[in-house]
Design a protein around this motif. Sequence first.
Motif, mmCIF file in Angstrom:
data_model
loop_
_atom_site.group_PDB
_atom_site.id
_atom_site.type_symbol
_atom_site.label_atom_id
_atom_site.label_comp_id
_atom_site.label_asym_id
_atom_site.label_seq_id
_atom_site.Cartn_x
_atom_site.Cartn_y
_atom_site.Cartn_z
ATOM 1 N N ARG A 4 0.857 -1.188 0.000
ATOM 2 C CA ARG A 4 0.000 0.000 0.000
ATOM 3 C C ARG A 4 0.887 1.230 0.000
ATOM 4 O O ARG A 4 2.059 1.173 0.355
ATOM 5 N N CYS A 5 0.283 2.359 -0.402
ATOM 6 C CA CYS A 5 0.987 3.634 -0.441
ATOM 7 C C CYS A 5 -0.013 4.747 -0.155
ATOM 8 O O CYS A 5 -1.150 4.697 -0.636
ATOM 9 N N ARG A 6 0.388 5.768 0.613
ATOM 10 C CA ARG A 6 -0.462 6.952 0.795
ATOM 11 C C ARG A 6 -0.516 7.682 -0.530
ATOM 12 O O ARG A 6 0.498 7.854 -1.210
ATOM 13 N N ALA A 7 -1.700 8.102 -0.916
ATOM 14 C CA ALA A 7 -1.874 8.800 -2.185
ATOM 15 C C ALA A 7 -2.896 9.913 -2.010
ATOM 16 O O ALA A 7 -3.859 9.780 -1.253
ATOM 17 N N GLY A 8 -2.666 11.000 -2.727
ATOM 18 C CA GLY A 8 -3.598 12.123 -2.727
ATOM 19 C C GLY A 8 -4.336 12.173 -4.058
ATOM 20 O O GLY A 8 -3.758 11.897 -5.110
ATOM 21 N N LEU A 9 -5.610 12.513 -4.009
ATOM 22 C CA LEU A 9 -6.441 12.641 -5.198
ATOM 23 C C LEU A 9 -7.192 13.947 -5.091
ATOM 24 O O LEU A 9 -7.760 14.256 -4.036
ATOM 25 N N HIS A 10 -7.169 14.752 -6.158
ATOM 26 C CA HIS A 10 -7.996 15.955 -6.135
ATOM 27 C C HIS A 10 -8.630 16.201 -7.494
ATOM 28 O O HIS A 10 -8.125 15.762 -8.522
#
Length: 160
Positions: A67-73
């Motif tokens: 898993r990896c932290r990811a940002g979505l906007h």
Amino acid sequence: MAATPLQDAPSLRLHALDSEDLALLSAHLQDALVRVGDIAFMPGKRRFALVGSRFDWAAEMEGRLERCRAGLHFEGVQRVRCQKVSRDQPDAILDLLAVTFEPAGEPPGGTIRLTFAGGAAICLDVECVEAMLTDLGPRWKTAARPKHDLSHADPGYSSS
């Protein structure tokens, strides 16, 4: 037990400008875990954003569970509607299943739908498709491949 970061994994950075791009972005986000408190709508900026822990399906095909932290906007967001997403429970975890686009009568506008397990959904009325997905940090090993219950899917939603 603390997660051990994996240093050599490449970071993902995707920009979606149409429904085909959004489908690719959705595939990378399938089964991302999103804390309700990590979801925000900034009406003055017309931006909707979230941070989650995405499961890396490409790594899984190579036999690794990561898993990896990811940002979505999303940009150009005019309105946000939610179903079964309670802002008064910021620590609740949502399991993202898909991100889709439904065109409106007048292109390029429409609705972006974030569908979560258990019947939760967030719908964004947008001027056009404009989204960015970016990995935010190192990956870590996870113990299991994601599983979810699709039996509670409900297409309705309410305004918020």
